[in-house]
Design a protein around this motif. Structure first.
Motif, PDB file in Angstrom:
ATOM      1  N   GLU A  60      13.557   3.474  18.493  1.00  0.00           N
ATOM      2  CA  GLU A  60      13.932   3.283  19.897  1.00  0.00           C
ATOM      3  C   GLU A  60      14.420   4.582  20.524  1.00  0.00           C
ATOM      4  N   ILE A  61      15.248   5.323  19.799  1.00  0.00           N
ATOM      5  CA  ILE A  61      15.786   6.564  20.356  1.00  0.00           C
ATOM      6  C   ILE A  61      14.681   7.594  20.538  1.00  0.00           C
ATOM      7  N   HIS A  62      13.755   7.663  19.604  1.00  0.00           N
ATOM      8  CA  HIS A  62      12.642   8.602  19.749  1.00  0.00           C
ATOM      9  C   HIS A  62      11.770   8.233  20.944  1.00  0.00           C
ATOM     10  N   ARG A  63      11.552   6.948  21.155  1.00  0.00           N
ATOM     11  CA  ARG A  63      10.746   6.510  22.303  1.00  0.00           C
ATOM     12  C   ARG A  63      11.419   6.861  23.628  1.00  0.00           C
ATOM     13  N   SER A  64      12.730   7.089  23.612  1.00  0.00           N
ATOM     14  CA  SER A  64      13.434   7.467  24.839  1.00  0.00           C
ATOM     15  C   SER A  64      13.225   8.930  25.200  1.00  0.00           C
ATOM     16  N   GLY A  65      12.531   9.663  24.346  1.00  0.00           N
ATOM     17  CA  GLY A  65      12.236  11.063  24.626  1.00  0.00           C
ATOM     18  C   GLY A  65      13.103  12.056  23.878  1.00  0.00           C
ATOM     19  N   ARG A  66      14.006  11.575  23.038  1.00  0.00           N
ATOM     20  CA  ARG A  66      14.877  12.471  22.280  1.00  0.00           C
ATOM     21  C   ARG A  66      14.248  12.805  20.928  1.00  0.00           C
ATOM     22  N   PRO A  67      14.323  14.047  20.476  1.00  0.00           N
ATOM     23  CA  PRO A  67      13.887  14.365  19.113  1.00  0.00           C
ATOM     24  C   PRO A  67      14.788  13.653  18.116  1.00  0.00           C
ATOM     25  N   VAL A  68      14.192  13.062  17.083  1.00  0.00           N
ATOM     26  CA  VAL A  68      14.964  12.295  16.103  1.00  0.00           C
ATOM     27  C   VAL A  68      14.661  12.794  14.700  1.00  0.00           C
ATOM     28  N   THR A  69      15.726  12.980  13.922  1.00  0.00           N
ATOM     29  CA  THR A  69      15.628  13.252  12.497  1.00  0.00           C
ATOM     30  C   THR A  69      16.236  12.063  11.768  1.00  0.00           C
ATOM     31  N   LEU A  70      15.565  11.583  10.735  1.00  0.00           N
ATOM     32  CA  LEU A  70      16.018  10.407   9.998  1.00  0.00           C
ATOM     33  C   LEU A  70      16.354  10.800   8.570  1.00  0.00           C
ATOM     34  N   ALA A  71      17.618  10.608   8.180  1.00  0.00           N
ATOM     35  CA  ALA A  71      18.058  10.874   6.806  1.00  0.00           C
ATOM     36  C   ALA A  71      17.824   9.621   5.974  1.00  0.00           C
ATOM     37  N   VAL A  72      16.999   9.753   4.939  1.00  0.00           N
ATOM     38  CA  VAL A  72      16.490   8.610   4.181  1.00  0.00           C
ATOM     39  C   VAL A  72      17.121   8.572   2.791  1.00  0.00           C
ATOM     40  N   GLY A  73      17.795   7.482   2.484  1.00  0.00           N
ATOM     41  CA  GLY A  73      18.288   7.245   1.139  1.00  0.00           C
ATOM     42  C   GLY A  73      17.531   6.099   0.512  1.00  0.00           C
ATOM     43  N   GLU A  74      18.205   5.315  -0.309  1.00  0.00           N
ATOM     44  CA  GLU A  74      17.568   4.154  -0.927  1.00  0.00           C
ATOM     45  C   GLU A  74      17.140   3.174   0.163  1.00  0.00           C
ATOM     46  N   HIS A  75      15.957   2.600   0.022  1.00  0.00           N
ATOM     47  CA  HIS A  75      15.475   1.640   1.013  1.00  0.00           C
ATOM     48  C   HIS A  75      14.492   0.679   0.363  1.00  0.00           C
ATOM     49  N   VAL A  76      14.254  -0.441   1.057  1.00  0.00           N
ATOM     50  CA  VAL A  76      13.325  -1.467   0.592  1.00  0.00           C
ATOM     51  C   VAL A  76      12.181  -1.545   1.595  1.00  0.00           C
ATOM     52  N   ARG A  77      11.016  -1.090   1.195  1.00  0.00           N
ATOM     53  CA  ARG A  77       9.843  -1.097   2.080  1.00  0.00           C
ATOM     54  C   ARG A  77       9.192  -2.478   2.070  1.00  0.00           C
ATOM     55  N   MET A  78       8.739  -2.928   3.237  1.00  0.00           N
ATOM     56  CA  MET A  78       8.152  -4.259   3.321  1.00  0.00           C
ATOM     57  C   MET A  78       7.239  -4.353   4.538  1.00  0.00           C
ATOM     58  N   PRO A  79       6.051  -4.949   4.408  1.00  0.00           N
ATOM     59  CA  PRO A  79       5.184  -5.143   5.571  1.00  0.00           C
ATOM     60  C   PRO A  79       5.656  -6.318   6.413  1.00  0.00           C
ATOM     61  N   ARG A  80       5.387  -6.255   7.709  1.00  0.00           N
ATOM     62  CA  ARG A  80       5.738  -7.391   8.557  1.00  0.00           C
ATOM     63  C   ARG A  80       4.836  -8.587   8.244  1.00  0.00           C
ATOM     64  N   ARG A  81       3.555  -8.336   8.076  1.00  0.00           N
ATOM     65  CA  ARG A  81       2.603  -9.402   7.767  1.00  0.00           C
ATOM     66  C   ARG A  81       1.832  -9.037   6.499  1.00  0.00           C
ATOM     67  N   TYR A  82       1.462 -10.066   5.750  1.00  0.00           N
ATOM     68  CA  TYR A  82       0.731  -9.853   4.505  1.00  0.00           C
ATOM     69  C   TYR A  82      -0.284 -10.980   4.319  1.00  0.00           C
ATOM     70  N   ARG A  83      -1.515 -10.614   4.132  1.00  0.00           N
ATOM     71  CA  ARG A  83      -2.607 -11.567   3.891  1.00  0.00           C
ATOM     72  C   ARG A  83      -2.641 -12.661   4.960  1.00  0.00           C
ATOM     73  N   GLY A  84      -2.453 -12.228   6.216  1.00  0.00           N
ATOM     74  CA  GLY A  84      -2.608 -13.133   7.346  1.00  0.00           C
ATOM     75  C   GLY A  84      -1.382 -13.932   7.724  1.00  0.00           C
ATOM     76  N   ARG A  85      -0.256 -13.766   7.013  1.00  0.00           N
ATOM     77  CA  ARG A  85       0.959 -14.508   7.308  1.00  0.00           C
ATOM     78  C   ARG A  85       2.154 -13.557   7.360  1.00  0.00           C
ATOM     79  N   ASP A  86       3.226 -13.988   8.030  1.00  0.00           N
ATOM     80  CA  ASP A  86       4.448 -13.194   8.022  1.00  0.00           C
ATOM     81  C   ASP A  86       4.953 -13.085   6.588  1.00  0.00           C
ATOM     82  N   ILE A  87       5.474 -11.922   6.229  1.00  0.00           N
ATOM     83  CA  ILE A  87       5.951 -11.718   4.862  1.00  0.00           C
ATOM     84  C   ILE A  87       7.039 -12.721   4.499  1.00  0.00           C
ATOM     85  N   GLN A  88       7.811 -13.172   5.503  1.00  0.00           N
ATOM     86  CA  GLN A  88       8.848 -14.147   5.224  1.00  0.00           C
ATOM     87  C   GLN A  88       8.254 -15.485   4.781  1.00  0.00           C
ATOM     88  N   TRP A  89       7.064 -15.824   5.270  1.00  0.00           N
ATOM     89  CA  TRP A  89       6.408 -17.058   4.810  1.00  0.00           C
ATOM     90  C   TRP A  89       6.137 -16.970   3.321  1.00  0.00           C
TER      91      TRP A  89
END
Length: 439
Positions: free
Chosen positions: A193-222
């Motif tokens: 969101e902040i980058h879309r506002s026109g500001r340069p953004v740097t993101l410091a990345v530590g441990e994280h859990v990657r996940m797709p929004r949708r998988y095989r035609g359904r929401d990943i939560q399904w």
């Protein structure tokens, strides 16, 4: 202030069997189950029903879970957009409607100042009088106070410092570059969101859990719900303390249901650096572990999708679903920078998306560990008649989500009723299954 209460003349305390602290989804769900058992109770809420959803979220935030998954005991989403994602005003309206439907005994505008043992139970001291009760349910949530590293207090005065709880929209930030610290769900959304506002953004990345929004035609939560992953219990995990510390998955609720991950941010021009490791002589220091962190997240994602594919195959759902998919590996810079001079003017603001911690400053019962965390076994706290609800992976992996509180509240409500009847905690479950999908 608490000590002063001992010496101040207090009025007579009102009597009730159970005091529930908090009137969000967890407190309301417990009210439902206590009411069905005929147990008299009161919910004490510092603000309004759903206070945190109303006042402690940024303007554009939507739930990470789809609308069809918004359900509480006796109420399910019934609107026209089951696959959409509620805005914060919609969440507030959903919870207010639920409270009205329950006729929940909520006392709003009531701040709990102290909970302490008393004869045959507890005394709950508030700014609107005292309560005597046999049992207390702590449903005030796990996300009360921003969890900041010590170096946050050492930033130069010229650098604005904003927590995720205080952030509302990019317009409140000074012009210029922004460093977002933390790459879980909140960090990714704020960086985008902040980058879309026109500001340069740097993101410091530590441990994280990657996940797709949708998988095989359904929401990943399904898939997560259907395969039973979200129902995994606390007593089925070898290291529950570790499981409770796992960051929230990189999910975003959006109109287009798009996946938001580090690759998407890189494509938009956000710069990735490693975990924020220190501040020395006005220079921020970043870990050199960015590549390793991203590789670990990719590996765990593959493990999760393999488990979903195996369940789909064994359940006979392969033919009705799309083919198995795999996301491209996370792209990282060949030589991510390891430092940033705050005197250069490149960064004007640091936004802290480094998580939250519960506030138990009012709890005058010896049930906290050396890190200030509540000692409990699936929500049964280490004190007679004291319970918790709505904490991460409290009884199940879904415990801290709106749709996760019903099962927990039903079980703890039954446990509480048994304790009221017999005066002792009953039941003990030992862990036996190693769960590694996220850990």
């Amino acid at each position: 202030m608490i000590d002063g209460l001992r010496h101040r003349q207090r009025g007579p305390a009102r009597a009730v069997t159970v005091v529930v602290i908090g009137a969000g989804q967890a407190g309301l769900a417990m009210s439902h189950h206590l009411g069905r058992r005929g147990i008299d109770h009161v919910l004490l809420e510092r603000g309004e029903v759903a206070h945190s959803w109303r006042h402690e979220r940024w303007d554009s935030l939507r739930l990470l879970t789809p609308n069809w998954q918004c359900r509480l005991p006796g109420l399910r989403y019934a609107g026209p957009d089951p696959d959409g994602f509620m805005t914060m005003p919609e969440v507030v309206a959903f919870l207010h409607a639920y409270a009205r439907r329950l006729s929940a005994p909520v006392q709003t505008g009531t701040t709990v100042l102290s909970v302490r043992p008393a004869d045959d139970g507890y005394r709950v001291i508030t700014d609107r009088g005292d309560w005597r009760c046999r049992a207390v349910v702590i449903a005030s949530g796990a996300f009360n106070l921003p969890q900041l590293p010590a170096l946050a207090a050492e930033l130069p005065p010229a650098i604005a410092s904003v927590t995720a709880r205080d952030y509302r929209n990019p317009g409140q930030l000074p012009d210029g570059g922004v460093l977002v610290v933390g790459a879980s769900a909140t960090g990714l959304q704020l960086a985008d969101e902040i980058h879309r506002s026109g500001r340069p953004v740097t993101l410091a990345v530590g441990e994280h859990v990657r996940m797709p929004r949708r998988y095989r035609g359904r929401d990943i939560q399904w898939w997560m719900e259907a395969a039973g992953i979200l129902d995994q219990r606390f007593d089925e995990v070898d290291d529950i303390d570790r499981a409770r510390r796992v960051p929230s998955p990189q999910l975003a609720g959006s109109v287009d249901q798009a996946t938001l991950d580090l690759n998407a941010l890189t494509d938009r021009g956000v710069e990735l650096v490693g975990r924020l490791a220190g501040l020395r002589d006005g220079k921020l220091q970043f870990s050199g572990s960015l590549s390793a962190r991203c590789a670990a997240a990719d590996l765990k994602l593959g493990r999760l999708l393999d488990a979903i594919d195996g369940w789909a195959r064994d359940s006979g759902l392969d033919r009705g679903a799309g083919p198995p998919e795999r996301l491209a590996p996370t792209r990282v810079p060949d030589s991510p920078r390891l430092g940033l001079d705050l005197a250069s003017g490149e960064i004007r603001t640091v936004v802290w998306a480094t998580g939250f911690r519960p506030d138990y400053s009012w709890l005058q019962v010896p049930v906290l560990d050396r890190k200030g965390q509540l000692k409990h076994h699936g929500g049964v706290v280490d004190a007679p008649g004291l319970y918790a609800l709505g904490l991460p992976f409290m009884r199940r992996r879904k415990s801290s989500f709106i749709h996760g509180v019903d099962d927990d509240a039903r079980e703890l409500g039954a446990h509480l009723a048994d304790w009221l009847a017999h005066g002792h905690h009953s039941g003990s479950v030992e862990p036996h299954l190693d769960a590694t999908l996220f850990d």
